[in-house]
Design a protein around this motif. Sequence first.
Motif, PDB file in Angstrom:
ATOM      1  N   GLU A 175       0.835  -1.207   0.000  1.00 34.66           N
ATOM      2  CA  GLU A 175       0.000   0.000   0.000  1.00 34.66           C
ATOM      3  C   GLU A 175       0.867   1.253   0.000  1.00 34.66           C
ATOM      4  O   GLU A 175       0.543   2.245  -0.674  1.00 34.66           O
ATOM      5  CB  GLU A 175      -0.920  -0.004   1.221  1.00 34.66           C
ATOM      6  CG  GLU A 175      -1.980  -1.081   1.188  1.00 34.66           C
ATOM      7  CD  GLU A 175      -2.880  -1.057   2.408  1.00 34.66           C
ATOM      8  OE1 GLU A 175      -3.904  -1.753   2.393  1.00 34.66           O
ATOM      9  OE2 GLU A 175      -2.552  -0.346   3.394  1.00 34.66           O
ATOM     10  N   LYS A 176       1.966   1.229   0.723  1.00 30.71           N
ATOM     11  CA  LYS A 176       2.849   2.397   0.772  1.00 30.71           C
ATOM     12  C   LYS A 176       3.467   2.687  -0.599  1.00 30.71           C
ATOM     13  O   LYS A 176       3.664   3.855  -0.959  1.00 30.71           O
ATOM     14  CB  LYS A 176       3.951   2.194   1.814  1.00 30.71           C
ATOM     15  CG  LYS A 176       3.481   2.400   3.241  1.00 30.71           C
ATOM     16  CD  LYS A 176       4.641   2.308   4.223  1.00 30.71           C
ATOM     17  CE  LYS A 176       4.171   2.563   5.654  1.00 30.71           C
ATOM     18  NZ  LYS A 176       5.287   2.422   6.625  1.00 30.71           N
ATOM     19  N   GLN A 177       3.765   1.652  -1.373  1.00 32.98           N
ATOM     20  CA  GLN A 177       4.291   1.874  -2.718  1.00 32.98           C
ATOM     21  C   GLN A 177       3.247   2.563  -3.593  1.00 32.98           C
ATOM     22  O   GLN A 177       3.578   3.439  -4.404  1.00 32.98           O
ATOM     23  CB  GLN A 177       4.726   0.541  -3.339  1.00 32.98           C
ATOM     24  CG  GLN A 177       6.031  -0.002  -2.785  1.00 32.98           C
ATOM     25  CD  GLN A 177       6.380  -1.354  -3.382  1.00 32.98           C
ATOM     26  OE1 GLN A 177       5.569  -2.288  -3.360  1.00 32.98           O
ATOM     27  NE2 GLN A 177       7.586  -1.466  -3.915  1.00 32.98           N
ATOM     28  N   VAL A 178       1.998   2.173  -3.449  1.00 32.01           N
ATOM     29  CA  VAL A 178       0.923   2.825  -4.200  1.00 32.01           C
ATOM     30  C   VAL A 178       0.793   4.285  -3.771  1.00 32.01           C
ATOM     31  O   VAL A 178       0.670   5.188  -4.606  1.00 32.01           O
ATOM     32  CB  VAL A 178      -0.411   2.075  -4.005  1.00 32.01           C
ATOM     33  CG1 VAL A 178      -1.564   2.831  -4.660  1.00 32.01           C
ATOM     34  CG2 VAL A 178      -0.307   0.664  -4.566  1.00 32.01           C
ATOM     35  N   CYS A 229      -4.391   4.325   0.396  1.00 35.62           N
ATOM     36  CA  CYS A 229      -4.513   3.027  -0.253  1.00 35.62           C
ATOM     37  C   CYS A 229      -4.904   2.027   0.824  1.00 35.62           C
ATOM     38  O   CYS A 229      -4.120   1.760   1.738  1.00 35.62           O
ATOM     39  CB  CYS A 229      -3.208   2.622  -0.929  1.00 35.62           C
ATOM     40  SG  CYS A 229      -3.304   0.993  -1.731  1.00 35.62           S
ATOM     41  N   GLN A 230      -6.129   1.513   0.721  1.00 35.87           N
ATOM     42  CA  GLN A 230      -6.619   0.524   1.678  1.00 35.87           C
ATOM     43  C   GLN A 230      -7.063  -0.706   0.896  1.00 35.87           C
ATOM     44  O   GLN A 230      -7.962  -0.620   0.056  1.00 35.87           O
ATOM     45  CB  GLN A 230      -7.776   1.095   2.500  1.00 35.87           C
ATOM     46  CG  GLN A 230      -7.354   2.232   3.416  1.00 35.87           C
ATOM     47  CD  GLN A 230      -8.532   2.878   4.125  1.00 35.87           C
ATOM     48  OE1 GLN A 230      -8.671   4.099   4.137  1.00 35.87           O
ATOM     49  NE2 GLN A 230      -9.397   2.066   4.730  1.00 35.87           N
ATOM     50  N   SER A 231      -6.420  -1.834   1.184  1.00 38.81           N
ATOM     51  CA  SER A 231      -6.664  -3.046   0.407  1.00 38.81           C
ATOM     52  C   SER A 231      -7.089  -4.199   1.304  1.00 38.81           C
ATOM     53  O   SER A 231      -6.813  -4.211   2.513  1.00 38.81           O
ATOM     54  CB  SER A 231      -5.407  -3.432  -0.365  1.00 38.81           C
ATOM     55  OG  SER A 231      -4.359  -3.798   0.525  1.00 38.81           O
ATOM     56  N   ASP A 285       2.115  -1.170   5.360  1.00 39.24           N
ATOM     57  CA  ASP A 285       3.077  -2.065   4.731  1.00 39.24           C
ATOM     58  C   ASP A 285       2.408  -3.320   4.164  1.00 39.24           C
ATOM     59  O   ASP A 285       3.104  -4.196   3.632  1.00 39.24           O
ATOM     60  CB  ASP A 285       4.150  -2.488   5.746  1.00 39.24           C
ATOM     61  CG  ASP A 285       5.069  -1.337   6.128  1.00 39.24           C
ATOM     62  OD1 ASP A 285       5.430  -0.555   5.227  1.00 39.24           O
ATOM     63  OD2 ASP A 285       5.410  -1.217   7.321  1.00 39.24           O
ATOM     64  N   LYS A 286       1.117  -3.397   4.269  1.00 41.75           N
ATOM     65  CA  LYS A 286       0.405  -4.578   3.771  1.00 41.75           C
ATOM     66  C   LYS A 286       0.686  -4.784   2.278  1.00 41.75           C
ATOM     67  O   LYS A 286       0.625  -3.853   1.476  1.00 41.75           O
ATOM     68  CB  LYS A 286      -1.099  -4.421   3.985  1.00 41.75           C
ATOM     69  CG  LYS A 286      -1.908  -5.603   3.481  1.00 41.75           C
ATOM     70  CD  LYS A 286      -3.402  -5.337   3.537  1.00 41.75           C
ATOM     71  CE  LYS A 286      -4.178  -6.477   2.885  1.00 41.75           C
ATOM     72  NZ  LYS A 286      -3.805  -6.703   1.459  1.00 41.75           N
ATOM     73  N   VAL A 287       0.954  -6.021   1.899  1.00 44.01           N
ATOM     74  CA  VAL A 287       1.143  -6.373   0.488  1.00 44.01           C
ATOM     75  C   VAL A 287      -0.228  -6.611  -0.144  1.00 44.01           C
ATOM     76  O   VAL A 287      -1.070  -7.329   0.411  1.00 44.01           O
ATOM     77  CB  VAL A 287       2.019  -7.631   0.351  1.00 44.01           C
ATOM     78  CG1 VAL A 287       2.112  -8.070  -1.110  1.00 44.01           C
ATOM     79  CG2 VAL A 287       3.412  -7.369   0.916  1.00 44.01           C
ATOM     80  N   ILE A 288      -0.462  -6.003  -1.290  1.00 45.37           N
ATOM     81  CA  ILE A 288      -1.722  -6.181  -2.007  1.00 45.37           C
ATOM     82  C   ILE A 288      -1.699  -7.533  -2.710  1.00 45.37           C
ATOM     83  O   ILE A 288      -0.793  -7.820  -3.508  1.00 45.37           O
ATOM     84  CB  ILE A 288      -1.928  -5.048  -3.025  1.00 45.37           C
ATOM     85  CG1 ILE A 288      -1.968  -3.694  -2.297  1.00 45.37           C
ATOM     86  CG2 ILE A 288      -3.218  -5.267  -3.818  1.00 45.37           C
ATOM     87  CD1 ILE A 288      -1.959  -2.495  -3.226  1.00 45.37           C
TER      88      ILE A 288
END
Length: 388
Positions: free
Chosen positions: A189-192, A212-214, A229-232
């Motif tokens: 999410e941080k990359q987005v 960005c919330q996934s 830091d969650k991976v999408i």
Amino acid sequence: MDIALRKEYESRMERTRAEAAKRGYEALIIIGMAPRRVGDLMYLCGHQPLLPGHPRRFAFRGRGCSAIVLPVVGEPVLLTTTPFYEKELFITDVRYDDDLPSNIAKVIEEMGLEKSDIGVVGMDVVTAAVYQDVRRLLPKAGLAAADDIVMSLRAAKSPYEIDILRRGAKIGDEVGQLLRNYLKPGLTEKQVYQFITSELTKRGVTGAFATCQSGYRSETAYDLVPASDKVIESGDMVHMEINGKLDGYMIDICRSTVVGKASEEQIYILETTLEMLEESVAAMHPGVVSEELEKISGSIALAHGFTSNHTRAFGGPATYLGHAIGLGVDEPPVLAKRDKTVLIPGMVITVEPGLYQTGHGGCRIEDEVLVTETGTEILNTFDRRWWN
């Protein structure tokens, strides 16, 4: 200063004075507070106060606030609580003092208005301590709340403002299209977030911001952590905000999708949300009352079986259907129950229906919409449907 902008300020000051005089005021005290409630000061002279957060102690009173003293007859004075302010302002008489209430009283007395009826704009942001000090220092003045004077003027944007908002919306569209192509499983999410803010900044946007919330995080309309830091992962529902300022005016749009293959339930959620947006926008025109638009989106949500997933007025976790934007990100009117504002031409409103806490993910789709003489103009033109 740009000639067109100078004319804007002249017109705004003239209309503000006229409205104050019509209500029987001899002056207005217009107060703004850093960092977010600065729109009235920006609107009238291009000033944004700085450095909030200092405690009220000894001679330091009102830090982080600034005020315009605007007489109906005579020149305005801008009062700041720091020596740091813009080099180019519409108001040329700028005075700095650590004690804002004393500075206000001093200027009012200089103008000979200490026994006059004075409207206070900014009553919803001025602290009780500052207001009490002003009342104590101006005991014979008739002070009254007058927030709606500038608020109402700001609601209908001028052609100058609409041009900036259109350009901002176009930048949001460009970044959104790039984002659609960029988004894939494996990103965090941080990359987005960083992608959105970087692309906005490249295009001249200041204060670029994103969310960005996934996956499970998308179930919540807003989270105090805008991106984690969650991976999408493939199959995650995701909603993403694109925000910032162009020449002081807000950009505020949102898109949602499923990364990878979407389930039937997720597509149903997304299609319902899109229908809520399209039907609400279709119903917008001058004369419509703000709260009626939330009723339209809420009725669609209920008809599709979402009884506790939309706005608070319809039993859900979200706040409201939308809000106006301009120099501030949340301006009136609000598209929500109990907001009786009648829409007028020139208002620019973000319509942002969403469905959350569904068990399959949450989504929100948002466009900026200009109310015109005959209906609306949707300022965002890039795709809303990202899941095909």
